[in-house]
Design an enzyme around this catalytic site. Structure first.
Site, mmCIF file in Angstrom:
data_model
loop_
_atom_site.group_PDB
_atom_site.id
_atom_site.type_symbol
_atom_site.label_atom_id
_atom_site.label_comp_id
_atom_site.label_asym_id
_atom_site.label_seq_id
_atom_site.Cartn_x
_atom_site.Cartn_y
_atom_site.Cartn_z
ATOM 1 C CG HIS A 179 -2.205 0.762 0.999
ATOM 2 N ND1 HIS A 179 -3.241 0.287 0.233
ATOM 3 C CD2 HIS A 179 -2.612 1.973 1.440
ATOM 4 C CE1 HIS A 179 -4.234 1.162 0.223
ATOM 5 N NE2 HIS A 179 -3.868 2.192 0.948
ATOM 6 C CD GLU A 239 -10.221 10.081 10.627
ATOM 7 O OE1 GLU A 239 -10.634 10.322 9.465
ATOM 8 O OE2 GLU A 239 -9.500 9.095 10.894
ATOM 9 C CG ASP A 269 -9.258 6.621 8.647
ATOM 10 O OD1 ASP A 269 -9.753 6.458 9.772
ATOM 11 O OD2 ASP A 269 -8.922 7.726 8.207
#
Length: 534
Positions: free
Chosen positions: A92, A277, A161
């Site tokens: 990633h 957030e 997340d």
């Protein structure tokens, strides 16, 4: 040709290619079929989520144990002239941080090739209920850690997340989400690590044992060692989550409320939200996407109808955890907290869902994007830590200026964190203020004919944002940092640079590990960087 002969051929090719000379009494690998030159393996390891760079390794290792990794790194360390080693979790990374073109990539998460080869299965996450911790393999994905710990009614305290990331990967960077204001990043919730250093030595480290290596590796960008095991702190897992989103048209009101909410963590007797957030809405079309993530809207909302200042809205995203036994009090607790806030009254959207569904929410969006062919596209992301005192300047210059009212192809996150929750002995650098913000431009480059969504346009915007901060004297720090010169890296680490470079010489003196970060040059030609044609 038998599998053993194929393996021998692969090792011989590696030795000839890099001029490897090792002690003949110690084989490079101890398990058949772990070192692969299969085209599928090599191609997979040459790319990452960013799709911005490409570097083809000479071989890929599918380890069956930490000792397998140690043997490979030790061979690289004692060889002449040598080869590099990069650990790859879920792939990633954005800018080729886990790539190498003159060495071996270690597939820490296993991957389809490893499963096809039938390598022995690594231990599942081992949960200690009494001590409230879990021991996990460095290549384990956080979603699998969560599923395992929930079987015991426990869960890690701090998250990212997106849960389809490897434990070793996030601990090498920081690991942040909306819980970081309270529990700190993931690197602040680790008790112990097993690490293979750049010398091929396998060490156990913690606060008490080999503490220098422990703090170096946490947030160390893979420069000092490869994490093969991590002991993660756990807490009792809630059963459900009250998930709330509200809108603001005024930036100072929005940030004042965010900062007020994260200040409550210091009082053990006060009620507080468990997750804080936010994100910025600069695109007219995104306001309804914001709403439809809860349920499909029947009446489209217009930014102009809400009176957005400068055509920009701000969304505060908050949650409160609870159990079935406390469900009768959740309404009162949330109501009391909401009275502290000054959002647009008509903009409240709320939903309740199981804890695991909330934590795994991004994966559901991933599946939708994959179905539309919009996941495996270039991702020119930019993540910045910004001092609290300069956020108003970022709003004017970036959100209302550089980004304007262009169509965007990804979220723009913005939320504050408390510096006191970050251990300054780790390798991560943060702004020199008690409160700082993450500003994350998580855009995707789409080949849809829209100039403002092209890779070139978004990359240029990122450069403009960085130049704006530099010209305005805003001392930002990149999160998931990417630089191309050591001078830039020195500036990034600032006062920590001397310590960082000293630790490098101690734990990876030949600069074997994580050369894709481009912090230290190896004693042989560095990887070649090319822009992806995709």
């Amino acid at each position: 040709m038998t599998s053993k002969l194929l393996l021998t051929f692969a090792i011989c090719r590696l030795i000839v290619t890099v001029g490897l000379t090792v002690d003949p009494s110690e084989p490079l690998l101890g398990v058949d079929d772990q070192l692969s030159v299969d085209q599928f393996d090599v191609e997979t390891a040459s790319l990452d989520f960013g799709l911005l760079t490409r570097a083809e390794p000479m071989a890929v290792l599918h380890p069956g144990s930490a000792e397998d990794i140690a043997r490979l790194v030790r061979a690289a360390y004692i060889s002449s002239p040598g080869f590099t080693v990069s650990a790859r979790g879920h792939g990633h990374s954005i800018n080729g941080q886990a790539q190498t073109s003159n060495g071996v990539v270690i597939e820490m998460s296993g991957g389809s090739k490893g499963r096809r080869l039938g390598l022995r299965k690594l231990d599942k996450p081992q949960v200690s209920i009494k001590e409230k911790h879990v021991d996990v393999w460095g290549g384990e994905l956080w979603i699998d850690v969560l599923r395992r710990t929930l079987e015991h009614g426990l869960a890690p305290k701090s998250w990212t997340d997106y849960l389809y990331l490897s434990v070793g990967g996030t601990l090498s960077n920081g690991g942040i989400s909306g819980q970081a204001f309270n529990h700190g990043p993931q690197i602040s919730n680790v008790y112990e690590l097993d690490v293979v250093t750049g010398k091929g030595e396998l060490w156990t480290c913690s606060e008490e044992e080999n503490s220098e290596l422990f703090h170096a590796v946490l947030g160390g960008l893979g420069q000092f060692g490869i994490i093969t095991r991590a002991r993660i702190a756990l807490e009792p897992a809630p059963q459900r989550v009250r998930w709330i989103r509200v809108l603001y048209s005024n930036f100072s009101t929005f940030t004042r409320d965010q900062e007020d909410l994260i200040s409550l963590h210091g009082n053990p007797y006060s009620q507080k939200f468990d997750y804080v957030e936010g994100f910025v809405i600069v695109d007219e079309g995104l306001i309804n996407n914001w709403r439809s993530s809860f349920f499909s809207p029947r009446n489209p909302v217009k930014i102009s109808s809400i009176g957005a200042n400068g055509g920009v809205l701000y969304c505060l995203e908050i949650t409160k955890n609870y159990d079935e036994a406390t469900a009768d009090t959740i309404d009162q607790e949330v109501e009391a907290l909401m009275k502290r806030l000054n959002f647009i009254p008509s903009s409240v959207f709320t939903t309740d869902l199981p804890y695991i569904d909330f934590l795994d929410r991004v994966h559901k969006a991933e599946l939708k994007l994959r179905a539309k062919g919009l996941w495996e596209v270039p991702h020119p992301w930019l993540n910045l830590f910004v001092p609290k005192s300069r956020m108003a300047d970022v709003d004017r210059g970036v959100f209302k200026g550089i980004l304007g009212n262009n169509k965007t192809s990804g979220p723009i996150l913005i939320y504050p964190m408390n510096k006191s929750k970050w251990d300054q002995r780790s390798s991560v650098v943060t702004p020199d203020e008690d409160v700082f913000y993450l500003v994350a431009l998580l855009r995707s480059a789409l080949d849809n004919g829209e100039e403002t969504q092209s890779l070139e346009y978004l990359t240029n915007q990122n450069h403009k944002v960085l130049r704006f901060c530099d010209d305005a004297g805003i001392k930002v720090k990149q999160y998931l940092p990417h630089y191309t010169t050591q001078e830039e890296w020195r500036d990034h680490f600032g006062d920590k640079w001397d310590q960082f470079s000293r630790r490098k010489m101690e734990f990876d003196p030949r600069h074997i590990l994580a050369t894709g970060q481009r912090i230290f040059n190896p004693p042989f030609p560095p990887p070649t960087r090319t822009v992806s044609p995709w």
